[in-house]
Design an enzyme around this catalytic site. Structure first.
Site, PDB file in Angstrom:
ATOM      1  N   HIS A   1       0.840  -1.202   0.000  1.00  0.00           N
ATOM      2  CA  HIS A   1       0.000   0.000   0.000  1.00  0.00           C
ATOM      3  C   HIS A   1       0.880   1.259   0.000  1.00  0.00           C
ATOM      4  O   HIS A   1       0.638   2.193  -0.762  1.00  0.00           O
ATOM      5  CB  HIS A   1      -0.910  -0.010   1.231  1.00  0.00           C
ATOM      6  CG  HIS A   1      -1.701   1.243   1.428  1.00  0.00           C
ATOM      7  ND1 HIS A   1      -2.802   1.560   0.651  1.00  0.00           N
ATOM      8  CD2 HIS A   1      -1.565   2.263   2.318  1.00  0.00           C
ATOM      9  CE1 HIS A   1      -3.304   2.719   1.056  1.00  0.00           C
ATOM     10  NE2 HIS A   1      -2.577   3.173   2.061  1.00  0.00           N
TER      11      HIS A   1
ATOM     12  N   LYS B   1      -9.772  11.531   7.850  1.00  0.00           N
ATOM     13  CA  LYS B   1      -9.849  10.225   8.505  1.00  0.00           C
ATOM     14  C   LYS B   1     -10.670  10.249   9.793  1.00  0.00           C
ATOM     15  O   LYS B   1     -11.040   9.188  10.289  1.00  0.00           O
ATOM     16  CB  LYS B   1      -8.433   9.751   8.870  1.00  0.00           C
ATOM     17  CG  LYS B   1      -7.447   9.726   7.699  1.00  0.00           C
ATOM     18  CD  LYS B   1      -7.337   8.359   7.112  1.00  0.00           C
ATOM     19  CE  LYS B   1      -6.167   8.273   6.142  1.00  0.00           C
ATOM     20  NZ  LYS B   1      -6.097   6.937   5.527  1.00  0.00           N
TER      21      LYS B   1
ATOM     22  N   GLU C   1     -10.302   1.501   3.760  1.00  0.00           N
ATOM     23  CA  GLU C   1      -8.961   0.929   3.896  1.00  0.00           C
ATOM     24  C   GLU C   1      -9.081  -0.389   4.659  1.00  0.00           C
ATOM     25  O   GLU C   1      -9.646  -0.432   5.752  1.00  0.00           O
ATOM     26  CB  GLU C   1      -7.998   1.890   4.612  1.00  0.00           C
ATOM     27  CG  GLU C   1      -7.654   3.097   3.736  1.00  0.00           C
ATOM     28  CD  GLU C   1      -6.480   3.914   4.256  1.00  0.00           C
ATOM     29  OE1 GLU C   1      -6.225   3.886   5.481  1.00  0.00           O
ATOM     30  OE2 GLU C   1      -5.831   4.588   3.432  1.00  0.00           O
TER      31      GLU C   1
HETATM   32 CA    CA Z   1      -5.095   3.863   7.433  1.00  0.00          CA
END
Ligand code: CA
Length: 421
Positions: free
Chosen positions: A130, A249, A195
């Site tokens: 990632h 986030k 995610e």
């Molecule tokens: Ca993350």
């Protein structure tokens, strides 16, 4: 770590447990459930939940209260004792069946809650594929920054908005700026993403100023969950420099509510993937031979989507990606040793995220950002719809399973959330 509780031939008188994809008798995850009144501790067994408060006469020590914090703060000994006793109580032919059977609820009649009061949540970035994939979108010639192979990178996340599987996720509003725009605009995120991560629940914790040595780090782990670190990529792109993610986030993170214990995961322990030739050797505080030998987990990971249109057409969820928890550049013990080496105290119920766990190839991406090459190539769904990022009504489900020869497969249960506008 392997004992008779892992025996593949072990069966339960709770018949739905035998061959259950997630919760056979070899798993026995702990959680907090409610049937209409007070949330209380329970154990998943097949399609049922054993009410530990109602069944407490069968046990020396059971978790009490509306969270697992106090019980998990006691460390591994009572947790292991509870597992051993649960197998005695729930195995086929148990003399305790009549008493325990009166304390079972159908899981479908219960609501699952967060298993812990979460004081602090930290998100790492140890999924190296990632990190490389996302880095390549921004820096094609130099995807990994020079610190990556020396430091387990992480940031302090937001605990207040962590929610249990099933809760809706509200599309965040925020500031965004198009790459060719002169000024930012305010509005709903247009690049909402998931995610695929594992979460680590902290048990005893440590005192401030007393770092956890890497050889003691495993004792800090109360268990594991799935973690969806929902991310607003357009908000992130504008706000992240110089201090990293903030509103991109902090609006929501979703966890699977069952705590999969280190004991249940013992058969799926594997050696940490060897670093490639030329990678730096970790500093001594991050290095342990025994952690390298057994400190990684071999879990199959998956993410699927069900759009509102797919639901209306009666279509099943569509698998977007498969990955594996072995794609971690740093182990959980290295994450804990690093988190505390400066003196930071972890506390019972703290949550650590691994970071997105993508694999090296197509079909293994743990986020839409990677799957769609930064939103440039749309995904086609069985309904004929396409996606670059999530639309309102999209339901995203994460899954994890341990599968290895000679042992009963176990699963984590669902980590599911639906986007609402
Ligand atoms: Ca993350």
């Amino acid at each position: 770590m392997i004992d008779h509780t892992h025996d593949i031939t072990l069966k339960s008188w709770v018949t739905s447990a035998n061959g259950h994809p997630d919760f056979p008798i070899q798993n026995l995850p702990l959680g907090i459930f409610r049937t209409g009144d007070t949330p209380r501790p329970g154990v998943a067994i097949g399609d049922m939940i054993l009410d530990l408060t109602a069944a407490k006469a069968l046990f020396d020590v059971v978790p009490q209260g509306e969270t697992l914090n106090a019980f998990m703060a006691l460390g591994s000994a009572p947790r292991r004792a509870l597992r051993l006793r649960l197998v005695e109580v729930l195995r086929d032919g148990s003399p305790h069946r009549a008493l325990a059977e009166a304390c079972l609820h159908k899981a479908s009649d219960c609501t699952l809650h967060l298993p812990f009061h979460i004081g602090d949540y930290t998100d790492f970035y140890v999924g190296i594929h990632h990190a490389q994939n996302v880095g390549a979108l921004f820096r094609p010639d130099n995807p990994l920054l020079p610190n990556y192979k020396h430091v387990p990178i992480g940031y302090h996340g937001r605990a207040s908005s962590v929610q249990a599987s099933g809760a809706d996720v509200h599309r965040p509003h925020g500031q965004t700026k198009a790459p060719d725009g002169d000024t930012p605009i305010f509005g709903p995120s247009k690049r909402l993403d998931y995610e695929l991560e594992l979460g680590v629940w902290i048990g005893p914790g440590n005192e401030m100023g007393a770092p956890v040595g890497i050889d003691n780090a495993a004792d800090q782990v109360a268990g594991f969950c799935l973690l969806n670190d929902w991310s607003a990529r357009d908000v992130q792109a504008w706000e992240y420099q110089p201090l990293g993610p903030f509103l991109a986030k902090n609006f929501a993170s979703t966890v699977s509510p069952w705590v999969i214990t280190p004991e249940a995961l013992a058969p799926f322990r594997v050696a940490q993937t060897q670093r490639v030739e030329g990678d730096p050797h970790p500093m001594p505080y991050l290095w342990s031979d025994s952690d390298q030998a057994t400190g990684a987990l071999n879990l199959e990971l998956g993410v699927s989507i069900l759009t509102a249109q797919m639901r209306a057409q009666g279509l099943p969820p569509h698998r977007l990606a498969r990955s594996n928890s072995r794609h971690m550049y740093w182990t959980v013990a290295q994450m804990i040793a690093h988190h505390t080496v400066g003196g930071c105290n972890l506390r019972p119920g703290d949550l650590l995220g691994t970071g997105t766990l993508s694999g090296p190839d197509a079909g293994m991406h743990g986020s839409l950002l990677e799957m769609t090459n930064g939103g440039k190539s749309a995904i086609e769904l069985p309904s004929g719809e396409t996606r670059t990022f999530l639309q309102d009504g999209d339901e995203v489900t994460l899954r994890a399973r341990g599968v290895t020869d000679g042992f009963a497969p176990i699963g984590f249960g669902e980590c599911r959330g639906t986007i609402r506008g």
